[in-house]
Design an enzyme around this catalytic site. Structure first.
Site, PDB file in Angstrom:
ATOM      1  N   GLU A  33      -9.768   9.450  -9.208  1.00  0.00           N
ATOM      2  CA  GLU A  33     -11.060   9.447  -8.537  1.00  0.00           C
ATOM      3  C   GLU A  33     -11.525  10.894  -8.383  1.00  0.00           C
ATOM      4  OE1 GLU A  33     -11.857   7.222  -5.012  1.00  0.00           O
ATOM      5  OE2 GLU A  33     -11.224   5.320  -5.907  1.00  0.00           O
ATOM      6  N   HIS A  97     -18.599   9.831  -5.050  1.00  0.00           N
ATOM      7  CA  HIS A  97     -17.242   9.724  -5.588  1.00  0.00           C
ATOM      8  C   HIS A  97     -17.199   8.611  -6.626  1.00  0.00           C
ATOM      9  CE1 HIS A  97     -16.800   6.571  -2.494  1.00  0.00           C
ATOM     10  NE2 HIS A  97     -15.686   6.172  -3.081  1.00  0.00           N
ATOM     11  N   HIS A  99     -15.255   5.354  -8.757  1.00  0.00           N
ATOM     12  CA  HIS A  99     -14.358   4.201  -8.599  1.00  0.00           C
ATOM     13  C   HIS A  99     -13.916   3.746  -9.980  1.00  0.00           C
ATOM     14  CE1 HIS A  99     -15.254   2.225  -4.410  1.00  0.00           C
ATOM     15  NE2 HIS A  99     -14.787   3.457  -4.301  1.00  0.00           N
ATOM     16  N   ASP A 110     -14.279   3.588   2.560  1.00  0.00           N
ATOM     17  CA  ASP A 110     -15.533   4.299   2.265  1.00  0.00           C
ATOM     18  C   ASP A 110     -16.532   4.135   3.412  1.00  0.00           C
ATOM     19  OD1 ASP A 110     -14.743   5.187  -0.239  1.00  0.00           O
ATOM     20  OD2 ASP A 110     -15.507   3.406  -1.268  1.00  0.00           O
TER      21      ASP A 110
HETATM   22 ZN    ZN Z   1     -14.498   4.590  -2.677  1.00  0.00          ZN
END
Ligand code: ZN
Length: 157
Positions: A33, A97, A99, A110
């Protein structure tokens, strides 16, 4: 890439910012990630925002296949720098971010993180944007201070 906010405004992702986002998609099984900040501008007299820059992950961030924790201090310095470089027009707009899924949705972690960031961040805007980069789709949520849940933006063709 352009999205419409729940209040009828626009969120435009600039080409350089979009290139950073797309470039960090988790397309291989071992890809970690990634994430960073969204820096940009509110267009005066409108409800529109432009993301000028998506900051890159840095070495000290803690990254795994299914998690990403951005370390705070250098990030704060980067926001201050961008603000000075732009003579006060470039601001912190939120976070992004990745995934490892095609069409991303926020995890419970999150949503907890977003809520904490919205509550703690001193910003001239009443809401922040949180963007998740999936393998085939990018989704964005706007989290307004004082509300209990984020609202998803609509992607415009
Ligand atoms: Zn996430």
């Amino acid at each position: 890439v352009r999205f419409r906010t729940s209040r009828g405004g626009m969120l435009d992702i600039s080409a350089p910012a979009a290139a950073v986002l797309v470039g960090h998609r988790q397309l291989t099984p071992d890809a970690l990630e990634a994430g960073g900040m969204l820096l940009g501008r509110h267009i005066k007299g409108t409800s529109d925002f432009v993301v000028d820059e998506a900051t890159l992950p840095i070495m000290k961030d803690r990254r795994s296949r299914f998690s990403f924790f951005r370390i705070k201090k250098p990030a704060q310095n980067r926001v201050t720098e961008a603000w000075f470089e732009s003579h006060g027009s470039c601001n912190y707009l939120g976070e992004w971010h990745t995934h490892p899924e095609d069409d991303p949705s926020p995890s419970g972690t999150d949503e907890g993180n977003w809520k904490r960031i919205v509550t703690k961040t001193r910003s001239e805007h009443t809401s922040l944007f949180f963007l998740i980069v999936g393998r085939t789709r990018i989704r964005v949520w706007e989290f307004e201070r004082g509300t209990s849940a984020p609202a998803e933006l609509t992607e415009l063709a």
